[in-house]
Scaffold this motif. Structure first.
Motif, PDB file in Angstrom:
ATOM      1  N   UNK A 189       0.823  -1.207   0.000  1.00  0.00           N
ATOM      2  CA  UNK A 189       0.000   0.000   0.000  1.00  0.00           C
ATOM      3  C   UNK A 189       0.860   1.260   0.000  1.00  0.00           C
ATOM      4  N   UNK A 190       2.135   1.103   0.306  1.00  0.00           N
ATOM      5  CA  UNK A 190       3.044   2.230   0.302  1.00  0.00           C
ATOM      6  C   UNK A 190       4.482   1.775   0.184  1.00  0.00           C
ATOM      7  N   UNK A 191       5.287   2.596  -0.449  1.00  0.00           N
ATOM      8  CA  UNK A 191       6.724   2.361  -0.606  1.00  0.00           C
ATOM      9  C   UNK A 191       7.403   3.704  -0.434  1.00  0.00           C
ATOM     10  N   UNK A 192       8.512   3.758   0.324  1.00  0.00           N
ATOM     11  CA  UNK A 192       9.114   5.059   0.533  1.00  0.00           C
ATOM     12  C   UNK A 192      10.589   5.033   0.834  1.00  0.00           C
ATOM     13  N   UNK A 193      11.200   6.165   0.650  1.00  0.00           N
ATOM     14  CA  UNK A 193      12.577   6.437   1.039  1.00  0.00           C
ATOM     15  C   UNK A 193      12.756   7.950   1.024  1.00  0.00           C
ATOM     16  N   UNK A 194      13.790   8.435   1.642  1.00  0.00           N
ATOM     17  CA  UNK A 194      14.073   9.869   1.601  1.00  0.00           C
ATOM     18  C   UNK A 194      14.548  10.266   0.213  1.00  0.00           C
ATOM     19  N   UNK A 195      14.216  11.475  -0.204  1.00  0.00           N
ATOM     20  CA  UNK A 195      14.733  11.985  -1.477  1.00  0.00           C
ATOM     21  C   UNK A 195      16.241  12.188  -1.390  1.00  0.00           C
ATOM     22  N   UNK A 196      16.726  12.403  -0.183  1.00  0.00           N
ATOM     23  CA  UNK A 196      18.158  12.583   0.051  1.00  0.00           C
ATOM     24  C   UNK A 196      18.923  11.292  -0.219  1.00  0.00           C
ATOM     25  N   UNK A 197      20.100  11.413  -0.777  1.00  0.00           N
ATOM     26  CA  UNK A 197      20.949  10.240  -1.001  1.00  0.00           C
ATOM     27  C   UNK A 197      21.737   9.857   0.249  1.00  0.00           C
ATOM     28  N   UNK A 257      12.538  16.335  11.351  1.00  0.00           N
ATOM     29  CA  UNK A 257      12.902  15.357  10.329  1.00  0.00           C
ATOM     30  C   UNK A 257      11.771  15.168   9.334  1.00  0.00           C
ATOM     31  N   UNK A 258      10.540  15.145   9.807  1.00  0.00           N
ATOM     32  CA  UNK A 258       9.386  15.018   8.906  1.00  0.00           C
ATOM     33  C   UNK A 258       9.309  16.214   7.963  1.00  0.00           C
ATOM     34  N   UNK A 259       9.525  17.405   8.485  1.00  0.00           N
ATOM     35  CA  UNK A 259       9.496  18.610   7.651  1.00  0.00           C
ATOM     36  C   UNK A 259      10.536  18.523   6.539  1.00  0.00           C
ATOM     37  N   UNK A 260      11.751  18.114   6.886  1.00  0.00           N
ATOM     38  CA  UNK A 260      12.814  18.017   5.889  1.00  0.00           C
ATOM     39  C   UNK A 260      12.525  16.916   4.877  1.00  0.00           C
ATOM     40  N   UNK A 261      11.977  15.800   5.343  1.00  0.00           N
ATOM     41  CA  UNK A 261      11.620  14.690   4.451  1.00  0.00           C
ATOM     42  C   UNK A 261      10.620  15.170   3.403  1.00  0.00           C
ATOM     43  N   UNK A 262       9.588  15.882   3.863  1.00  0.00           N
ATOM     44  CA  UNK A 262       8.567  16.385   2.940  1.00  0.00           C
ATOM     45  C   UNK A 262       9.147  17.427   1.999  1.00  0.00           C
ATOM     46  N   UNK A 263       9.915  18.349   2.547  1.00  0.00           N
ATOM     47  CA  UNK A 263      10.443  19.442   1.746  1.00  0.00           C
ATOM     48  C   UNK A 263      11.364  18.936   0.644  1.00  0.00           C
ATOM     49  N   UNK A 264      12.205  17.973   0.943  1.00  0.00           N
ATOM     50  CA  UNK A 264      13.115  17.445  -0.077  1.00  0.00           C
ATOM     51  C   UNK A 264      12.349  16.792  -1.227  1.00  0.00           C
ATOM     52  N   UNK A 265      11.265  16.094  -0.911  1.00  0.00           N
ATOM     53  CA  UNK A 265      10.452  15.499  -1.979  1.00  0.00           C
ATOM     54  C   UNK A 265       9.694  16.578  -2.757  1.00  0.00           C
ATOM     55  N   UNK A 266       9.248  17.607  -2.084  1.00  0.00           N
ATOM     56  CA  UNK A 266       8.535  18.676  -2.793  1.00  0.00           C
ATOM     57  C   UNK A 266       9.446  19.397  -3.777  1.00  0.00           C
TER      58      UNK A 266
END
Length: 789
Positions: A21-29, A254-263
């Motif tokens: 139902x979901x798959x994820x990773x940080x946009x950051x390398x 951390x959540x804010x940065x995770x979202x912002x990097x994907x945006x």
């Protein structure tokens, strides 16, 4: 603590549901952790590469110490929502079916560390309830051979597991009330809590087995929840340090940065989609899926799926699952990146292909992310697709400073040396003449000829175009069956078959084709009875018009045999008699089964309808794809097309247990959005359209080669002989009364060829020839012949 857990090595390990139902990773390398979700819980977590799974699942158990026991995965109703559109982070809300509790979770990865984070709010409606976390390590793609233990890092209580050079640590922001480890099915926490409704077994070490880790979470009346950190490293200390570091940072930061990097990534893309009733924008889900499935150590390396088809029935013997690179799927994904406006991502994919190409010019059937082959089959379309990607980037002036010609030349060399017959078709099963493979290869050869000409290799360009023309002009001879019982039944003169035998070129109606994944005694079928939507590739890649009578005939046959209505719309099967899917009773594929409908084929059909001018129908099929997505907007490989079987989680028109998400399906969806926006097929190469639809170029030759020995050629054609070594061709057309000796010409592609000028020779003429090999300085020692008909 009493020490070592009993019951080693535990029951035989199994993976888990492939319907994510979901798959994820940080946009950051920086963060090299990938996670998957199904049934409201964490499934496989990958580290340090996305082809290495390290867990089976991570979930909560709830019990009251007396009579109540509940497992989050089985005993709750789960809802999923995105943290933000196009961001692969999730809010999960799991409500107990008996109304006793709710678990709410936010799931992300730490953008800066190798840590999976869950912020959890547990709401009990019974004060007697206790909460436990249960983790099943499957480190480095194996359930057996894992060591588990209870320990700490710098005084912080944690649960650890390790196998070979990878370790994990599980820590909680509020600590644990008590902890244990054990062997699955024998001494693990699930067995204990299910039986005793609380933790009563306490073991501190479970070496070399199928293990599980259990911890009780402290509960407080007034609480802002807690954070679970699942961290990874090369050893337990490294994993422990990563876990502690993440827990020391404010989760919201951390959540804010995770979202912002994907945006930031999503803002670079074209705006092609919309949010639907599920709450997800499937276009943004799809673009995120492409990038989520890309390697962080090997940029451009995109795997097929972060799932293991029918994983709940598979164990350690299935190392690869779908977390492997298929070059075809990779190029489809890269093409979708290009369609979405991410030329940088498409260029990364091309560069990855350039550095994983084999010395002879082909790519493995599939491979680990570092390029090591997993299966060793050869599929000519997988060698042709990278050429088309290079050409697509070149046409949009997006190659930049990449010199793609050496890769293109090597790939074209492999294709002309080994084609037109492919060892495997795109379904990885049969050898022969495949309409799909031929379409891709012809387009690639024309693209390669442009690269050659731009590199000043005019003769090589001419040879490539001549070969493309011959293959294109022969497609009907090789794959179009006429006068069959099926044709008569459906009122058509003929149709393209799925694949025809290499043993009988030009005899598509008089041979047999192997059918894989079928029960014993059902492994063969007449070639003319096996149909596939693959023939639509002749339109998609520009070789034939959508309204070509032979295409229209084939569409009629495809729909009669392969189209099926389901609650979410329609689906098409890969081919009739396909055995890759669940059995009719819903039991998982086990080497045999029944193939089901594929949403990506819905997308391919939509592209065909658009090419035919049926834009409204193409839109309808786009919505069908959307309806067949899961609750998190993920597209499955296959959908169930029989009556519901609730006990097996199978619902008509929705995902089977095969694989979800399938990156290829998401790529097809993105390209369809772009095609609909432009009113034309986005990825159709212009070279084929111009040459074969506008200029209507026909081949003037037919080709004999050792792996394609013609018995006859049509009157008015020249015979071209292709060899893999320079030679003098000793030939005659009058039974050796007169002879000629002509030297072959180097094509620049590892093929040495000679045209035999027999276009004026009358029908019935027999061309006889043999070879004197220049390098070894010896005669072939046998004669060959081709008749003019």
């Amino acid at each position: 603590m009493p020490g070592i857990a009993p019951g080693a090595p535990g029951i035989e390990p199994r993976w888990t549901s492939s319907a994510k139902s979901g798959v994820g990773t940080a946009a950051s390398r920086h963060s090299k952790v990938w996670f998957t979700l199904s049934h409201g819980i964490i499934n496989e977590v990958y580290y340090p590469r996305h082809d290495q799974a390290n867990t089976r699942d991570l979930q909560f158990l709830v019990a009251d110490g007396v009579s109540f026991f509940s497992e989050e995965r089985r005993h709750t109703i789960s809802k999923i929502a995105p943290l933000a559109q196009g961001v692969p982070g999730y809010v999960l809300t799991n409500r107990c079916k008996q109304g006793k509790y709710t678990v709410k979770k936010i799931v992300i990865t730490d953008p800066y560390r190798h840590v999976l984070l869950q912020r959890v709010w547990f709401t009990p409606y019974d004060k007697q309830l206790s909460l436990f976390v249960l983790l099943a390590p499957h480190i480095a793609n194996r359930g057996y051979g894992n060591d588990a233990w209870v320990g700490d890092y710098k005084g912080i209580p944690m649960l650890f597991a390790q196998r070979e050079g990878t370790a994990l640590a599980l820590a909680c922001s509020t600590g644990f009330v008590q902890r244990s480890c054990g062997y699955v099915g024998r001494s693990d926490g699930w067995q204990d809590i299910a039986m005793n409704k609380r933790m009563t077994w306490f073991y501190d070490y479970a070496p070399n087995g199928n293990v599980a880790l259990t911890g009780e979470i402290p509960l407080q009346e007034k609480s802002d929840g807690f954070v679970l950190a699942l961290a990874f490293g090369r050893n337990h200390a490294e994993a422990g340090q990563q876990a502690r570091a993440s827990l020391l940072v404010d989760f919201d930061t951390l959540k804010r940065d995770y979202i912002q990097q994907w945006k930031i990534y999503q803002r670079r893309l074209l705006n092609l989609g919309h949010k639907d009733s599920s709450g997800f924008n499937m276009y943004r889900v799809s673009t995120a899926m492409l990038t989520t499935h890309e390697s962080k150590d090997f940029p451009g390396g995109i795997i097929a799926s972060l799932s293991i088809p029918w994983g709940f029935s598979k164990g350690d013997e299935d190392l690869g699952g779908y977390h492997l690179v298929w070059p075809r799927d990779l190029v489809e994904a890269a093409g979708a990146m290009l369609a979405a406006g991410d030329s940088y991502g498409a260029r990364r994919a091309l560069f990855y292909l350039m550095n994983t190409q084999e010395p002879d010019g082909h790519w493995p059937q599939n491979m680990w992310i570092d390029g090591t082959p997993y299966w060793y089959g050869v599929q000519l379309d997988e060698t042709a697709f990278p050429v088309l990607l290079a050409d697509a980037l070149k046409r949009e002036n997006k190659l930049k400073k990449i010199n793609a010609w050496p890769m293109v030349k090597a790939a074209a060399s492999f294709i002309v040396q080994n084609g037109p017959v492919t060892q495997q078709d795109r379904w990885e099963e049969d050898s022969g003449y495949s309409p799909f493979t031929l379409a891709v290869c012809v387009a690639a050869l024309l693209s390669a000829s442009d690269f050659a000409e731009e590199s000043g290799q005019v003769k090589t360009a001419e040879y490539l175009r001549e070969t493309a023309d011959y293959w294109n002009s022969s497609i009907e001879k090789w794959t179009y069956a006429t006068g069959t019982d099926l044709a008569k039944k459906l009122g058509v003169d003929g149709y393209y078959v799925r694949i025809s035998s290499a043993e009988y070129p030009g005899m598509a109606s008089h041979a047999w084709v192997p059918i894989r994944n079928r029960p014993k005694g059902q492994e063969l079928a007449p070639t003319e009875e096996v149909i596939s939507p693959d023939a639509l590739a002749l339109v998609r890649f520009g070789l034939r018009r959508a309204d070509d009578p032979k295409i229209l005939n084939t569409v009629k046959v495809i729909d009669a045999l392969l189209k099926k209505s389901v609650r979410t719309g329609v689906v098409w099967h890969r081919y009739n008699l396909d055995g890759y899917g669940e059995h009719d009773d819903g039991s998982p594929f086990d080497g045999t089964g029944v193939g089901r409908g594929w949403p990506l084929l819905v997308g391919e059909r939509a592209h065909y309808e658009l090419a035919l001018g049926n834009k409204e129908r193409a839109h309808e099929l786009l919505h069908t794809m959307e309806a067949q997505a899961g609750i998190g907007g993920l597209l499955p490989e296959q959908v169930w097309d029989q009556d519901d079987i609730p006990a097996r989680g199978l619902r008509n028109g929705h995902a089977t247990g095969s694989a979800m998400p399938l990156v290829w399906a998401h790529a097809e969806y993105i390209k369809l959005l772009r095609s609909l926006k432009e009113g034309k097929l986005f990825d159709t190469p212009p070279q084929t359209v111009k040459r074969y639809q506008m200029l209507k170029v026909e081949s003037k030759i037919e080709v004999w080669k050792f792996n394609h020995k013609l018995r006859s050629i049509n009157h008015g054609r020249e015979l071209r002989i292709d060899l893999l070594s320079p030679a003098t061709v000793h030939w005659s057309i009058d039974d050796w009364r007169t002879v000629r000796d002509d030297d072959t010409i180097d094509s620049g592609l590892g093929v040495h060829y000679l045209h035999i000028p027999v276009s004026d020779a009358p029908p019935g003429t027999v061309i006889r020839f043999t070879f004197f090999w220049k390098i070894s300085q010896n005669w072939e020692g046998r004669d060959f012949e081709v008749r003019i008909s």
